[in-house]
Motif scaffolding. Structure first.
Motif, short mmCIF file in Angstrom:
data_model
loop_
_atom_site.label_atom_id
_atom_site.label_comp_id
_atom_site.label_asym_id
_atom_site.label_seq_id
_atom_site.Cartn_x
_atom_site.Cartn_y
_atom_site.Cartn_z
N LEU A 81 -5.74 8.60 -11.98
CA LEU A 81 -4.28 8.40 -11.65
C LEU A 81 -3.94 7.14 -12.11
N CYS A 123 1.60 8.81 -8.50
CA CYS A 123 0.35 9.28 -8.75
C CYS A 123 0.28 10.94 -8.91
N PHE A 172 5.89 7.90 -1.15
CA PHE A 172 4.83 8.40 -0.47
C PHE A 172 3.54 7.65 -0.85
FE1 F3S Z 1 -1.80 7.93 -3.14
FE2 F3S Z 1 -2.00 6.95 -5.61
FE3 F3S Z 1 -2.12 5.40 -3.60
S1 F3S Z 1 -2.80 8.86 -4.94
S2 F3S Z 1 -3.10 6.69 -1.89
S3 F3S Z 1 -0.40 6.61 -3.95
S4 F3S Z 1 -3.29 4.93 -5.45
#
Ligand code: F3S
Ligand code: SAH
Ligand code: SF4
Length: 441
Positions: A170, A83, A11
């Protein structure tokens, strides 16, 4: 030994896509083959995003579907990474008990070790501490056979603390990879047949802050320009406040640097930009766009906009519309503001009602569609250099590729063209792609 299969679902942004490529490469060394079939997997990894509430919901609904596979296959392991894992830590288990381990953004290179611990009895592992040194960016992800493009991480983290954004919490503080490492990786990719590299970082313009004097983003891309076999250089994302004149000049002087920049503006109101902690004004942004276009008239400029930031009045929103009319982006990613835990904007007053956010987003997207269509019409009759990627989605007799400006072009041609750069005369401009025919010019 029985072959084991790993299914990875990604994702979020390109950084996450690249992190997943690295996970697959590491696990291959441990004897896991990548599968596209979740039901056939012995190990499932979710590489999640937490940028907006919607991303979070999507990850959990997919997790709910995937853990059901455990009923049929009790030996199946499920790892929750990325994240959102970093954000929720052990809280992931409160939402979904069937997860076997949680690993954060700094723990990708530790996956083999974490897996060993989990398979030898460690229950409900939570690996989410931050390291003070770069741990995971250097894992080499071999490109798929025939791949022409590859991502290369040049830095991790972010120090900007835009008031709406969770990323600094994060991904940790900003740290740049040494240039020698990056160049070695790019040379290796070139040896594998890669012709186009996209340099990744939350704010590539501030590359080198923690490195020796004189080592910055411009010196890095100049060094990449000299790597044999690499024909195109791209990068993402640029922060407008750190976009230097030197970097702008590179669009006129470096033959391999492609004429496309993703330059998120976020809002057209100086009051809102201030509250977002973006560090530039609309006028400064406009001046940088004007310089980019002066140096490289064919450059395509894409951007991100958030509507409905707390306190965004009808006037602020109108200023965003006016800015869009003036600048005319080639394309745009636009989002409704989503409140994120831990961010400064969460304490800001005057939230914009959901229905009004929706209305503003819809209106703004319709305006952008008009601008994108106009930009693509304007290319009709021009000749574009296209790096041919493969057959088009709709027909085997058609090839597809991208212009230097990142636009998709479909044209008649055979598979022998794959991997080559060809000139295409653009005959039609659509909203999401261009059509053309090959030409000698
Ligand atoms: Fe989502 Fe982390 Fe990228 S919050 S936009 S995957 S840096
Ligand atoms: N580092 C990049 C991109 C970060 S995230 C940059 O600074 O541009 C990608 C985009 O998501 C951002 O540009 C922003 O437009 C959007 N975004 C980030 N946080 C958000 C939030 N809380 N609500 C809505 N959109 C958000
Ligand atoms: Fe988020 Fe701002 Fe950093 Fe981009 S520059 S990742 S929007 S804090």
């Amino acid at each position: 030994m029985k072959t084991r299969y790993v299914y990875i679902e990604t994702f979020g942004c390109q950084m996450n896509v690249h992190d997943s490529e690295q996970m697959a490469a590491l696990l291959e060394k441990e004897g896991y083959l990548l599968t596209q079939d979740s039901a056939a997997a012995d190990l499932i990894l979710l590489n999640t995003c937490s940028i907006r509430d919607k991303a979070e919901q999507k990850a959990f609904s997919e997790l709910g579907r995937l853990v059901k596979l455990k009923e049929k296959n009790p030996g199946l392991l499920v790892g929750f990474g990325g994240c959102l894992a970093q954000h929720l830590k052990e809280g992931v288990y409160k939402r979904e008990k069937a997860v076997d381990f949680v690993f954060g953004t700094h723990h990708i290179c530790r996956l083999p070790e974490i897996l060993t611990a989990v398979t030898t009895g460690k229950k409900r592992a939570v690996e989410t501490c931050f390291f003070s040194e770069i741990q995971s960016l250097g894992v080499f992800a071999p490109p798929a056979p025939g791949a022409l493009s590859a991502f290369v991480s040049i830095m991790q983290g972010c120090d900007n603390y835009c008031s709406y954004c969770v990323v600094p919490y994060l991904r940790g503080p900003e740290m740049s990879r040494p240039p020698e490492e990056i160049l070695a990786e790019i040379r290796r990719l070139a040896c594998c047949g890669v012709k186009e590299v996209t340099l990744l970082g939350q704010n590539v313009n501030s590359y080198g802050k923690n490195l020796a004097a004189g080592c910055n983003f411009v010196s890095l891309i100049k060094a990449i320009q000299d790597v044999e076999g690499i024909e195109r250089i791209r990068f993402t994302t640029s922060h407008p406040k750190d976009l230097s004149d030197d970097l702008i000049d590179c669009f006129g002087s470096l033959s391999k640097l492609c004429g496309h920049i993703h330059l998120p503006v976020q809002s057209g109101s100086n009051r809102i930009l201030g509250r977002m902690n973006r560090g530039y004004t609309v006028e400064e942004y406009g001046a940088k766009v004007a310089r980019l276009r002066a140096v490289c008239p064919s450059i395509s400029i894409t951007s991100d906009i958030i509507v409905g930031f707390p306190g965004e009045t009808a006037k602020d929103y109108q200023e965003t519309i006016d800015m869009m009319e003036k600048i005319r982006f080639d394309s745009l990613f636009s989002f409704k503001y989503s409140e994120r835990k831990g961010t400064a904007a969460r304490t800001f007053k005057d939230p914009v009602p959901e229905a009004e956010k929706r209305r503003r987003l819809k209106e703004l997207q319709a305006l952008q569609d008009g601008h994108t269509q106009e930009k693509n019409w304007a290319l009709e009759g021009s000749v574009q250099e296209v790096l041919v990627e493969g057959p088009s989605k709709n027909s085997d007799l058609e090839m597809t590729g991208r212009t230097r400006s990142w636009k998709i072009v479909n044209f008649k041609g055979g598979r022998e063209l794959v991997g080559k750069k060809v000139n295409v005369l653009i005959t039609r401009g659509f909203l999401h792609s261009l059509r053309g025919r090959m030409t000698e010019r």
